[in-house]
Scaffold this motif. Structure first.
Motif, PDB file in Angstrom:
ATOM      1  N   GLN A  28       2.499 -64.376  31.876  1.00 16.80           N
ATOM      2  CA  GLN A  28       3.283 -65.476  32.440  1.00 16.80           C
ATOM      3  C   GLN A  28       4.618 -64.979  32.961  1.00 16.80           C
ATOM      4  N   ARG A  49      -0.379 -62.797  26.426  1.00 19.41           N
ATOM      5  CA  ARG A  49      -0.359 -63.960  27.321  1.00 19.41           C
ATOM      6  C   ARG A  49       1.045 -64.209  27.880  1.00 19.41           C
ATOM      7  N   ASP A  50       2.063 -64.136  27.018  1.00 23.07           N
ATOM      8  CA  ASP A  50       3.436 -64.384  27.472  1.00 23.07           C
ATOM      9  C   ASP A  50       3.867 -63.360  28.514  1.00 23.07           C
ATOM     10  N   THR A  79       1.935 -74.956  32.495  1.00 28.15           N
ATOM     11  CA  THR A  79       2.913 -74.124  31.789  1.00 28.15           C
ATOM     12  C   THR A  79       3.578 -73.144  32.744  1.00 28.15           C
ATOM     13  N   LEU A  80       2.783 -72.572  33.646  1.00 27.65           N
ATOM     14  CA  LEU A  80       3.334 -71.632  34.622  1.00 27.65           C
ATOM     15  C   LEU A  80       4.313 -72.337  35.550  1.00 27.65           C
ATOM     16  N   ARG A 112      -2.983 -65.241  39.242  1.00 29.19           N
ATOM     17  CA  ARG A 112      -3.368 -65.898  37.988  1.00 29.19           C
ATOM     18  C   ARG A 112      -4.879 -65.838  37.790  1.00 29.19           C
ATOM     19  N   PRO A 137      -2.331 -67.908  31.672  1.00 28.68           N
ATOM     20  CA  PRO A 137      -1.494 -69.094  31.433  1.00 28.68           C
ATOM     21  C   PRO A 137      -2.024 -70.276  32.238  1.00 28.68           C
TER      22      PRO A 137
END
Length: 293
Positions: A76, A72-73, A275-276, A262, A271
């Motif tokens: 992002q 996930r990171d 947060t993005l 996304r 994400p």
């Protein structure tokens, strides 16, 4: 982790049963039979494939248990990197990102995402796409076509490796039969021995058939299936690059292009918008700080 737990469970159950039912004779012959069938299996992979595909196929065992590369990171970080480059190109033209795409190893934007920088497929695809957009503004579709070609080349190489593992799984039962026949030949050469000795030798010979079937359907086949899933999952990362930069090349604003990218991320790795946006704001603040310094 689930794959490793499954492997341990299969080996404990199968070889525990072999130990309890096969006795010491089977366990004594196990290393020899394993080396015979395993060595022949590696040889068939080398015979039927180029060295690069064979290396990729054999490396598929580690990848099957290690899982997909991108988390996930990473997704992002990818969107932040693309957003940074698109914003700079939008504000100052493609000349503003020339240094970033020509020498990404010296780019602050790429240095902030070392996992992407170290991946030649992902970083090369990003740089090539921006380079094509800069060279031919009249045909924005050309960059997207090039990205499609990059994804196809990535999948072609790795799916060949998946196919090699599937072929190996199909061949293993036959290799087990070969090992069994060799054991029977050895047994026939000792036909004057006592029934107890002959029984042990025949049991050891049949161990080859057992190992061939077990390795095919209990190990290599499942590994090939999982490896294929991982190849598809890792290709999604490149598809996000294509979706984002393809939208940008068509004239969409960076924010809209990022949302298109996304949306292409698998839901479990996607994400959230807030947060993005925080990550993008932090990236813009850092960029302004560097400029001011």
């Amino acid at each position: 982790m689930a794959q490793l737990a499954g492997l341990i469970l299969v080996f404990v159950l199968v070889f525990g049963g072999l130990f309890l039912t096969g006795g010491s004779g089977a366990m004594h012959a196990l290393p020899f039979e394993m080396a015979l069938i395993g060595g022949a299996a590696v040889g068939t992979v080398l015979i039927g494939n180029s060295l690069s595909v064979a290396r990729e196929a054999l490396g598929g065992f580690a990848k099957a248990f290690g899982g997909a590369k991108w988390r996930r990171d990473d997704y992002q970080d990818l969107l932040v990197l693309l957003g940074t480059l698109m914003r700079k190109a939008r504000q100052g033209g493609f000349v503003a990102i020339e240094a970033d795409i020509e020498t990404p190893e010296e780019s602050a934007a790429f240095e902030a995402v070392p996992r992407i920088l170290d991946d030649e497929g992902a970083s090369g695809m990003i740089c090539d796409a921006f380079r094509l957009m800069a060279l031919d503004l009249s045909d924005p579709a050309r960059a997207e076509q090039r990205m499609d070609q990059s994804i196809a080349a990535y999948l072609d190489q790795r799916m060949k490796a998946v196919g090699a593992l599937n072929t190996l799984a199909d061949a293993l039962p036959a290799l087990g039969i070969v090992a069994a026949v060799l054991g029977i030949i050895r047994t026939m050469g000792s036909i004057d021995q006592s029934p107890a000795v002959l029984g042990t030798m025949i049991g050891s010979a049949l161990l080859g058939t057992f190992l061939g079937v077990f390795l095919a359907y209990g190990l290599v086949g499942p590994v090939a299936a999982r490896f294929g899933q991982i190849v598809d999952e890792d290709a999604r990362f490149l598809d996000v690059i294509r979706s984002t930069l393809g939208a940008y090349s068509e004239g969409l604003a960076p924010g809209v292009a990022l949302e298109m990218g996304r949306a292409a991320i698998p839901p479990a790795l996607q994400p959230d918008t807030a947060t993005l946006e925080q990550a993008l704001s932090a990236s813009r603040f850092i960029a302004k700080s560097r400029t001011a310094a």
